[in-house]
Every structure is written in C-alpha cells, then in structure tokens.
Write an enzyme that holds these catalytic residues in place. Structure first.
Site, PDB file in Angstrom:
ATOM      1  N   GLN A 116       8.608   2.705  -2.072  1.00  0.00           N
ATOM      2  CA  GLN A 116       7.884   3.548  -3.031  1.00  0.00           C
ATOM      3  C   GLN A 116       7.207   4.697  -2.272  1.00  0.00           C
ATOM      4  O   GLN A 116       6.693   5.622  -2.882  1.00  0.00           O
ATOM      5  CB  GLN A 116       6.812   2.735  -3.769  1.00  0.00           C
ATOM      6  N   VAL A 118       6.587   7.935   0.098  1.00  0.00           N
ATOM      7  CA  VAL A 118       7.250   9.247   0.231  1.00  0.00           C
ATOM      8  C   VAL A 118       7.030   9.818   1.629  1.00  0.00           C
ATOM      9  O   VAL A 118       7.425  10.933   1.930  1.00  0.00           O
ATOM     10  CB  VAL A 118       6.704  10.233  -0.834  1.00  0.00           C
ATOM     11  N   ASP A 119       6.423   9.010   2.518  1.00  0.00           N
ATOM     12  CA  ASP A 119       5.979   9.531   3.820  1.00  0.00           C
ATOM     13  C   ASP A 119       7.077   9.640   4.874  1.00  0.00           C
ATOM     14  O   ASP A 119       6.851  10.189   5.948  1.00  0.00           O
ATOM     15  CB  ASP A 119       4.802   8.669   4.355  1.00  0.00           C
ATOM     16  N   HIS A 147      10.537   6.971  -5.100  1.00  0.00           N
ATOM     17  CA  HIS A 147       9.538   7.967  -5.558  1.00  0.00           C
ATOM     18  C   HIS A 147       9.693   9.299  -4.842  1.00  0.00           C
ATOM     19  O   HIS A 147       8.796  10.142  -4.894  1.00  0.00           O
ATOM     20  CB  HIS A 147       8.112   7.420  -5.373  1.00  0.00           C
ATOM     21  N   CYS A 175      11.521  29.973  -4.865  1.00  0.00           N
ATOM     22  CA  CYS A 175      12.894  29.607  -4.489  1.00  0.00           C
ATOM     23  C   CYS A 175      13.674  30.876  -4.133  1.00  0.00           C
ATOM     24  O   CYS A 175      13.629  31.875  -4.880  1.00  0.00           O
ATOM     25  CB  CYS A 175      13.550  28.890  -5.668  1.00  0.00           C
ATOM     26  N   GLY A 215       3.137  -4.740   1.055  1.00  0.00           N
ATOM     27  CA  GLY A 215       2.201  -3.625   0.988  1.00  0.00           C
ATOM     28  C   GLY A 215       2.194  -2.856  -0.305  1.00  0.00           C
ATOM     29  O   GLY A 215       2.059  -1.631  -0.301  1.00  0.00           O
TER      30      GLY A 215
HETATM   31  N1  APR Z   1      -0.742  -4.705   5.128  1.00  0.00           N
HETATM   32  C1  APR Z   1      -0.328  -5.236   3.952  1.00  0.00           C
HETATM   33  N2  APR Z   1      -0.788  -4.830   2.754  1.00  0.00           N
HETATM   34  C2  APR Z   1      -1.700  -3.834   2.754  1.00  0.00           C
HETATM   35  C3  APR Z   1      -2.189  -3.229   3.937  1.00  0.00           C
HETATM   36  C4  APR Z   1      -1.664  -3.708   5.161  1.00  0.00           C
HETATM   37  N3  APR Z   1      -2.066  -3.201   6.337  1.00  0.00           N
HETATM   38  N4  APR Z   1      -3.097  -2.274   3.583  1.00  0.00           N
HETATM   39  C5  APR Z   1      -3.165  -2.290   2.239  1.00  0.00           C
HETATM   40  N5  APR Z   1      -2.344  -3.221   1.742  1.00  0.00           N
HETATM   41  C6  APR Z   1      -2.059  -3.531   0.343  1.00  0.00           C
HETATM   42  C7  APR Z   1      -3.242  -3.436  -0.591  1.00  0.00           C
HETATM   43  O1  APR Z   1      -3.862  -4.701  -0.731  1.00  0.00           O
HETATM   44  C8  APR Z   1      -2.575  -2.995  -1.903  1.00  0.00           C
HETATM   45  O2  APR Z   1      -2.269  -4.115  -2.719  1.00  0.00           O
HETATM   46  O3  APR Z   1      -1.135  -2.557  -0.072  1.00  0.00           O
HETATM   47  C9  APR Z   1      -1.266  -2.337  -1.472  1.00  0.00           C
HETATM   48  C10 APR Z   1      -1.238  -0.837  -1.716  1.00  0.00           C
HETATM   49  O4  APR Z   1      -1.289  -0.638  -3.102  1.00  0.00           O
HETATM   50  P1  APR Z   1      -1.350   0.855  -3.679  1.00  0.00           P
HETATM   51  O5  APR Z   1      -2.391   1.625  -2.942  1.00  0.00           O
HETATM   52  O6  APR Z   1      -1.443   0.713  -5.170  1.00  0.00           O
HETATM   53  O7  APR Z   1       0.054   1.506  -3.277  1.00  0.00           O
HETATM   54  P2  APR Z   1       1.462   1.231  -3.940  1.00  0.00           P
HETATM   55  O8  APR Z   1       1.563  -0.162  -4.440  1.00  0.00           O
HETATM   56  O9  APR Z   1       2.466   1.690  -2.967  1.00  0.00           O
HETATM   57  O10 APR Z   1       1.436   2.234  -5.186  1.00  0.00           O
HETATM   58  C11 APR Z   1       2.623   2.324  -5.950  1.00  0.00           C
HETATM   59  O11 APR Z   1       1.656   4.161  -7.184  1.00  0.00           O
HETATM   60  O12 APR Z   1       0.383   6.089  -7.204  1.00  0.00           O
HETATM   61  C12 APR Z   1       1.681   5.599  -7.226  1.00  0.00           C
HETATM   62  O13 APR Z   1       3.573   6.770  -6.466  1.00  0.00           O
HETATM   63  C13 APR Z   1       2.450   6.067  -6.017  1.00  0.00           C
HETATM   64  O14 APR Z   1       4.213   4.892  -4.835  1.00  0.00           O
HETATM   65  C14 APR Z   1       2.884   4.780  -5.323  1.00  0.00           C
HETATM   66  C15 APR Z   1       2.781   3.739  -6.436  1.00  0.00           C
END
Ligand code: APR
Length: 269
Positions: A116, A118-119, A147, A175, A215
């Site tokens: 998910q 984009v980095d 994403h 563009c 994550g």
């Molecule tokens: N190791 C494992 N898990 C981790 C760590 C780590 N070092 N650091 C944070 N986390 C967990 C957090 O507990 C959290 O549940 O990673 C999760 C990150 O959740 P979000 O910040 O919601 O990110 P993500 O799930 O990727 O979001 C999904 O939402 O905003 C949109 O497009 C965006 O792709 C993104 C999507």
C-alpha cells in the site's frame, strides 16, 4: 465468552516465541505466499505512518491533501505537501524488513509482494538485495503498488507518466505534451485503484497458501480485503503489527512487534 473470542485470545496470548515458530513453519511450508505491507513496514526507515501517534493524518487532514478535490481547490498546497514527502523519503533507506521480503521473493518461487506504500522502498530493497546476491533480475521482488508511487508524476490531462519532477515547490509543473498540471502518481481518497494491479493482488491472495500482512492498520479497502480472500480460499494469515487491528481476530497467527525485527526471523530469508 463466546468460543471464537476465547480461541482468538488463546492465540494472541500464546508466548511470542511460539507465535513466531508457528508463523515460520506456515511460511516455510507454503507453496504460494502473498505479502501485503503498509506504512508500518517503512516506519523503521523514518517514513511517517498515517494513523499512528506521529502519523500524517494526526497533523494533516487527508481531505485537504489527498483527494482530487483538494488538488483542484489548491494545487500548490497539495503539490508542495507531496514535494515535502518526496524529500523526506529520499533521505530514507530500506530497513531489515524490506530486505527480508526482497530476499524471500528472490529466493522462493510463488511469492507475490503487494504494498500500500508509495515510498518505493521495496523497489530499492529489491535492487540492493539482488545486487548483493549477484542476482541479475530484481523483478520478482518488485511489489504490486496498489496505491501508486510517489516518485512518479502523472499528467492530470493525458495521464502520461514521468519521473517525479525536480523539487519545485512553486506548484505543479505543466505536462510537456498537453499542458495540463502534473500530479503525483498516487491513488487519492475517492479514486479507484488500477484494476489490473489490484486484480493481480486479489488473484494472488486467492491462490495463496499464506498471506503475510505486515505494518498495516487493515482499515483501507480493497487492500485490507486481501487477507480475507486467502482465508476464504482455505489459506492462513500471518499478521505482524505493532498494534492489534481489525484483522487480528481472524488471523491464524498475529505477532506484535516491529516488522524490521520480526520479518527477517519468520521469513527465513
Ligand atoms: N512494525 C510493525 N508495525 C508497525 C510499525 C513497525 N515498526 N510501526 C507502525 N506499525 C503499525 C501500526 O501499529 C499501524 O497499525 O503499522 C500500521 C500503520 O497503519 P497506517 O498508518 O494506517 O498505515 P496503512 O495501514 O499503510 O494505511 C493504509 O491508508 O491513508 C491511506 O493510502 C494510505 O496506504 C495508506 C492506507
């Protein structure tokens, strides 16, 4: 207490080493593995997550920065926010979690990485791990980026893709082909995912013996629906996350902790 909740509690309260052993065995015995990563996998590289304590959505309102309306309303603000994120990410490097997943995909058949994020850190890990191992083709470790990718621009008119424009904060460039504004090639809230990309990810999840989820808060669909496709097809789900998520209760194994520490151990790569 209902049996399902008791069973879930029993699973999550197993000693950590037993959970890791169970996860390692599931992954070692799998023929087809789909891996879904979220922002938590890049957190140890210094890339902010979205919903954690220091998450981006704690400081910014997504509807002001990550929607087509926001870009239409204030292209300069949205563009400068993505330029800030691009510069931040440029100073980050893949961590041990990215490298372990790249090694898994390069050394085992039947592994599909889906992210998910984009980095671009999975791509960089694929190149680094392949080069270190003398593997000529890093392609198997390149993820399906459901994403999009922040290091690519897309024309808001003709859809032409180009590498991210150099760090101009003056607002989105135009563009060269049609004159429309460029935008980051990422999926904004309210936009559809590329049907080919998410379709391949869903097919991989249906075919997988194990879906490894690392994550992610498992809140944003359709990506968050991938593990359920594996479960419904009779496969297992291994979750690696700092915090419990809506997936935790249905995961076969759910391990609390840092992806960068746990993934190298359980993927055995
Ligand atoms: N190791 C494992 N898990 C981790 C760590 C780590 N070092 N650091 C944070 N986390 C967990 C957090 O507990 C959290 O549940 O990673 C999760 C990150 O959740 P979000 O910040 O919601 O990110 P993500 O799930 O990727 O979001 C999904 O939402 O905003 C949109 O497009 C965006 O792709 C993104 C999507």
């Amino acid at each position: 207490m209902d049996p399902a909740r008791l069973e879930c509690l029993a699973r999550v309260t197993k000693p950590a080493h037993a959970l890791r052993k169970e996860a390692t065995a599931l992954l070692a015995g799998a023929t087809r593995i789909v891996v879904l990563t979220g922002a938590g996998v890049s957190a140890e590289s210094g890339v902010p997550t979205f919903r954690g304590e220091q998450g981006l959505w704690r400081s910014y309102r997504p509807e002001e920065l990550a929607t087509p309306d926001a870009f239409h309303r204030d292209p300069e603000l949205v563009w400068s926010w993505y330029q800030w994120r691009r510069e931040l990410i440029a100073d980050c490097a893949p961590n041990a979690g990215h490298d372990a997943l790249a090694r898994l995909a390069l050394t085992r058949n039947g592994v599909t990485l889906v992210t998910q994020n984009v980095d671009g850190l999975h791509h960089r890990a694929a190149r680094d791990v392949a080069s270190a191992a003398g593997v000529s083709d890093p392609e198997p470790a390149h993820p399906l980026e459901v994403h999009g990718a922040i290091h690519r621009d897309r024309c808001s008119g003709c859809e032409r893709l180009t590498p991210a424009a150099a760090g101009s904060n003056a607002g989105p460039p135009s563009c060269v082909m049609c004159g429309s504004s460029l935008r980051p090639d990422v999926v904004w809230f309210g936009e559809s995912l590329d049907p080919d990309v998410i379709g391949s990810a869903q097919e991989a999840a249906i075919q997988a013996d194990v879906c490894l989820v690392a994550g992610t808060s498992s809140l944003v669909y359709p990506a968050a629906g991938l593990p359920d496709l594996t479960l419904r097809s009779g496969g297992a789900v291994v979750e690696v996350n700092l915090d419990p998520t809506p997936l935790t209760g249905s995961a076969t194994v759910s391990i609390r902790g840092q992806a960068g520490e746990i993934l190298p151990e359980i993927v055995g790569a």
